[in-house]
Design a protein around this motif. Structure first.
Motif, PDB file in Angstrom:
ATOM      1  N   PHE A 173     111.166  74.942 -27.689  1.00 14.98           N
ATOM      2  CA  PHE A 173     110.762  73.880 -26.781  1.00 14.98           C
ATOM      3  C   PHE A 173     111.329  72.545 -27.266  1.00 14.98           C
ATOM      4  O   PHE A 173     111.642  72.367 -28.443  1.00 14.98           O
ATOM      5  CB  PHE A 173     109.240  73.787 -26.699  1.00 14.98           C
ATOM      6  CG  PHE A 173     108.597  74.831 -25.821  1.00 14.98           C
ATOM      7  CD1 PHE A 173     109.135  76.103 -25.699  1.00 14.98           C
ATOM      8  CD2 PHE A 173     107.432  74.551 -25.130  1.00 14.98           C
ATOM      9  CE1 PHE A 173     108.535  77.066 -24.904  1.00 14.98           C
ATOM     10  CE2 PHE A 173     106.822  75.502 -24.337  1.00 14.98           C
ATOM     11  CZ  PHE A 173     107.372  76.757 -24.213  1.00 14.98           C
ATOM     12  N   SER A 174     111.427  71.595 -26.346  1.00 17.38           N
ATOM     13  CA  SER A 174     111.874  70.243 -26.689  1.00 17.38           C
ATOM     14  C   SER A 174     110.823  69.250 -26.224  1.00 17.38           C
ATOM     15  O   SER A 174     110.024  69.526 -25.328  1.00 17.38           O
ATOM     16  CB  SER A 174     113.221  69.933 -26.037  1.00 17.38           C
ATOM     17  OG  SER A 174     113.130  70.042 -24.626  1.00 17.38           O
ATOM     18  N   GLN A 175     110.839  68.074 -26.841  1.00 20.42           N
ATOM     19  CA  GLN A 175     109.862  67.046 -26.486  1.00 20.42           C
ATOM     20  C   GLN A 175     110.308  66.312 -25.240  1.00 20.42           C
ATOM     21  O   GLN A 175     111.399  65.764 -25.174  1.00 20.42           O
ATOM     22  CB  GLN A 175     109.672  66.066 -27.645  1.00 20.42           C
ATOM     23  CG  GLN A 175     108.593  65.022 -27.390  1.00 20.42           C
ATOM     24  CD  GLN A 175     108.345  64.144 -28.595  1.00 20.42           C
ATOM     25  OE1 GLN A 175     108.174  64.622 -29.716  1.00 20.42           O
ATOM     26  NE2 GLN A 175     108.337  62.830 -28.387  1.00 20.42           N
ATOM     27  N   LEU A 176     109.443  66.291 -24.242  1.00 20.32           N
ATOM     28  CA  LEU A 176     109.739  65.629 -22.978  1.00 20.32           C
ATOM     29  C   LEU A 176     109.343  64.160 -23.014  1.00 20.32           C
ATOM     30  O   LEU A 176     110.089  63.285 -22.554  1.00 20.32           O
ATOM     31  CB  LEU A 176     109.021  66.345 -21.829  1.00 20.32           C
ATOM     32  CG  LEU A 176     109.167  65.757 -20.433  1.00 20.32           C
ATOM     33  CD1 LEU A 176     110.622  65.798 -19.990  1.00 20.32           C
ATOM     34  CD2 LEU A 176     108.281  66.517 -19.434  1.00 20.32           C
ATOM     35  N   VAL A 177     108.166  63.868 -23.564  1.00 17.53           N
ATOM     36  CA  VAL A 177     107.668  62.497 -23.573  1.00 17.53           C
ATOM     37  C   VAL A 177     106.640  62.360 -24.681  1.00 17.53           C
ATOM     38  O   VAL A 177     106.027  63.347 -25.113  1.00 17.53           O
ATOM     39  CB  VAL A 177     107.064  62.125 -22.190  1.00 17.53           C
ATOM     40  CG1 VAL A 177     105.812  62.941 -21.909  1.00 17.53           C
ATOM     41  CG2 VAL A 177     106.777  60.631 -22.082  1.00 17.53           C
ATOM     42  N   HIS A 178     106.459  61.129 -25.149  1.00 19.28           N
ATOM     43  CA  HIS A 178     105.499  60.827 -26.215  1.00 19.28           C
ATOM     44  C   HIS A 178     104.655  59.638 -25.769  1.00 19.28           C
ATOM     45  O   HIS A 178     105.193  58.604 -25.363  1.00 19.28           O
ATOM     46  CB  HIS A 178     106.243  60.498 -27.521  1.00 19.28           C
ATOM     47  CG  HIS A 178     105.358  60.006 -28.617  1.00 19.28           C
ATOM     48  ND1 HIS A 178     105.797  59.154 -29.616  1.00 19.28           N
ATOM     49  CD2 HIS A 178     104.046  60.225 -28.886  1.00 19.28           C
ATOM     50  CE1 HIS A 178     104.803  58.883 -30.444  1.00 19.28           C
ATOM     51  NE2 HIS A 178     103.726  59.515 -30.016  1.00 19.28           N
ATOM     52  N   PHE A 179     103.333  59.789 -25.829  1.00 20.31           N
ATOM     53  CA  PHE A 179     102.410  58.687 -25.571  1.00 20.31           C
ATOM     54  C   PHE A 179     101.640  58.409 -26.853  1.00 20.31           C
ATOM     55  O   PHE A 179     101.082  59.325 -27.461  1.00 20.31           O
ATOM     56  CB  PHE A 179     101.417  59.041 -24.454  1.00 20.31           C
ATOM     57  CG  PHE A 179     102.064  59.423 -23.155  1.00 20.31           C
ATOM     58  CD1 PHE A 179     102.715  58.493 -22.379  1.00 20.31           C
ATOM     59  CD2 PHE A 179     102.019  60.736 -22.708  1.00 20.31           C
ATOM     60  CE1 PHE A 179     103.322  58.844 -21.179  1.00 20.31           C
ATOM     61  CE2 PHE A 179     102.612  61.107 -21.510  1.00 20.31           C
ATOM     62  CZ  PHE A 179     103.267  60.155 -20.743  1.00 20.31           C
ATOM     63  N   ASP A 180     101.612  57.131 -27.269  1.00 18.10           N
ATOM     64  CA  ASP A 180     100.842  56.807 -28.470  1.00 18.10           C
ATOM     65  C   ASP A 180      99.558  56.088 -28.081  1.00 18.10           C
ATOM     66  O   ASP A 180      99.232  55.936 -26.893  1.00 18.10           O
ATOM     67  CB  ASP A 180     101.674  55.998 -29.456  1.00 18.10           C
ATOM     68  CG  ASP A 180     102.142  54.654 -28.885  1.00 18.10           C
ATOM     69  OD1 ASP A 180     101.536  54.162 -27.906  1.00 18.10           O
ATOM     70  OD2 ASP A 180     103.110  54.095 -29.426  1.00 18.10           O
ATOM     71  N   ASP A 181      98.814  55.619 -29.105  1.00 10.61           N
ATOM     72  CA  ASP A 181      97.523  55.019 -28.824  1.00 10.61           C
ATOM     73  C   ASP A 181      97.644  53.685 -28.086  1.00 10.61           C
ATOM     74  O   ASP A 181      96.665  53.216 -27.508  1.00 10.61           O
ATOM     75  CB  ASP A 181      96.689  54.870 -30.099  1.00 10.61           C
ATOM     76  CG  ASP A 181      97.443  54.177 -31.222  1.00 10.61           C
ATOM     77  OD1 ASP A 181      98.644  53.895 -31.039  1.00 10.61           O
ATOM     78  OD2 ASP A 181      96.837  53.921 -32.268  1.00 10.61           O
ATOM     79  N   ALA A 182      98.823  53.093 -28.069  1.00 12.83           N
ATOM     80  CA  ALA A 182      99.017  51.888 -27.262  1.00 12.83           C
ATOM     81  C   ALA A 182      99.092  52.233 -25.779  1.00 12.83           C
ATOM     82  O   ALA A 182      98.730  51.426 -24.922  1.00 12.83           O
ATOM     83  CB  ALA A 182     100.288  51.161 -27.691  1.00 12.83           C
TER      84      ALA A 182
END
Length: 365
Positions: A194-203
């Motif tokens: 699998f590959s990373q599509l998107v990243h959401f952080d605590d901001a």
């Protein structure tokens, strides 16, 4: 991804372990509009468990309960409550999928196996994912039966029933403990390609009181998407931590299902008794200015509590049920996409404030 060593053709099914599968089947039939199509139990020679297979569109749920207290299924339910135990993926070669993933570090749970009857042979294998969740590989090319050997068709399948218009599984969200998200991101990349599509952080995903972090992993075809959440530090308890506290460990938090008409779907589900999270009416006051023109009538979106988000590729409409169990664990998302491949980033604050209100009502914020 150039080396697709794990070709996946579909999400074959999700298996939920339940305290009472018969009652759960009634709930998903009459509440969510799933049609019961197959059954396995004492009457079919299954002395271990009873299972009900329900379908809607391309979605297939298997609801399973143990027939004795010492079975692993019973222990799973005792610890976690009702929840998703198995994510089954359709593959052209189950043995090869098991071989490739375990060679890359996955822990095998069910070695390559075969079950047969007069309708052919079904091949399958399984590996372990986060918590007690299994990833199962299912090879159906040689099987033409109703679901699997040991199952029979249910006469109830012929009964006319209103569908809710759910069409497919869009994504399956897992919650893991603080500090574990990156480990599972690496696991899905290394063992399944699998590959990373998107990243959401605590901001991106935070309110005044709580926050979480999330990374979305997907397979090479884009058919299978696994967002992975972990709690982040905040003034009060994150919704992810509440889930972990009541599920007693990592597991599947919610199942996102697509529809081609979210207004009609939500109306039907609401009429069926399904309850949804609500955001304040103020959310809709600047909706047109925020997201532009929509195909759906704004008044209906506001009436039903449907959220809207737009990005550079288009927009999406989404809404989330309240937890479907007494424990605040598993819930469903209903989503209608119009070009957007996102996950509703613009709705995160309003959504998570709504969840916090629910947490506060439960005394868990």
């Amino acid at each position: 991804m150039t080396d697709d060593f794990l070709p996946i053709t579909a999400i074959d099914h999700l298996e939920l372990y339940c305290g009472n599968a018969r009652q759960a089947a009634h709930f998903y039939d009459h509440g969510f509009g799933f049609a019961p199509v197959a059954y396995s139990g004492l009457e079919t020679g299954n002395r271990r468990a009873a299972s009900y297979v329900l379908t809607q569109g391309a979605i297939r749920l298997v609801l399973t309960t143990a027939l004795g207290p010492d079975d692993a299924i019973a222990r799973h339910v005792h610890l976690h409550g009702d929840g998703v135990a198995v994510i089954a993926l359709a593959v052209p070669d189950a043995a090869a999928a098991y071989r490739e993933t375990t060679a890359r570090g996955a822990t095998g749970v069910v070695p390559p196996s075969e079950a047969g009857d007069g309708d052919g042979a079904l091949r399958f294998a399984a590996i372990r994912a986060y918590g007690d969740t299994q990833i199962k590989f299912v090879e159906r090319a040689g099987y033409g039966g109703v679901f699997a050997p040991g199952y029979r068709a249910m006469p109830e399948a012929a009964r006319p029933r209103p569908t809710a218009g759910l069409t497919a599984i869009d994504h399956i969200v897992g919650n893991v403990e603080l500090g574990a998200m990156n480990r599972w991101v690496e696991f899905f990349a290394r063992t399944m390609g699998f590959s990373q599509l998107v990243h959401f952080d605590d901001a991106d995903i935070s309110t005044e009181y709580s926050a979480l972090m999330s990374k979305v992993m997907q397979d090479g075809s884009g058919l299978v998407k696994f967002p992975i959440n972990e709690p982040a530090e905040g003034k009060k308890k994150s919704q992810i931590q509440e889930y972990l506290d009541y599920y007693y460990g990592p597991g599947v938090q919610h199942i996102a299902c697509t529809t081609n008409d979210i207004v009609a779907t939500v109306r039907q589900l609401r009429d069926n008794g399904i309850s949804f999270l609500r955001v304040p009416a103020a959310y809709y006051e600047e909706l047109a200015a925020r997201v532009g023109d929509l195909d759906a009538p704004a008044a209906a979106l506001a009436e039903l509590g449907i959220l809207v988000d737009r990005d550079e590729e288009g927009y999406l409409l989404q809404i989330f049920t309240r937890p479907v169990n007494d424990r605040p664990t598993l819930f469903f998302e209903i989503i209608e996409r119009h070009g957007s491949r996102g996950f509703g980033k613009g709705n995160f604050k309003a959504l998570f404030e709504a969840i916090e209100r629910e947490q506060a009502a439960r005394g868990n914020l």
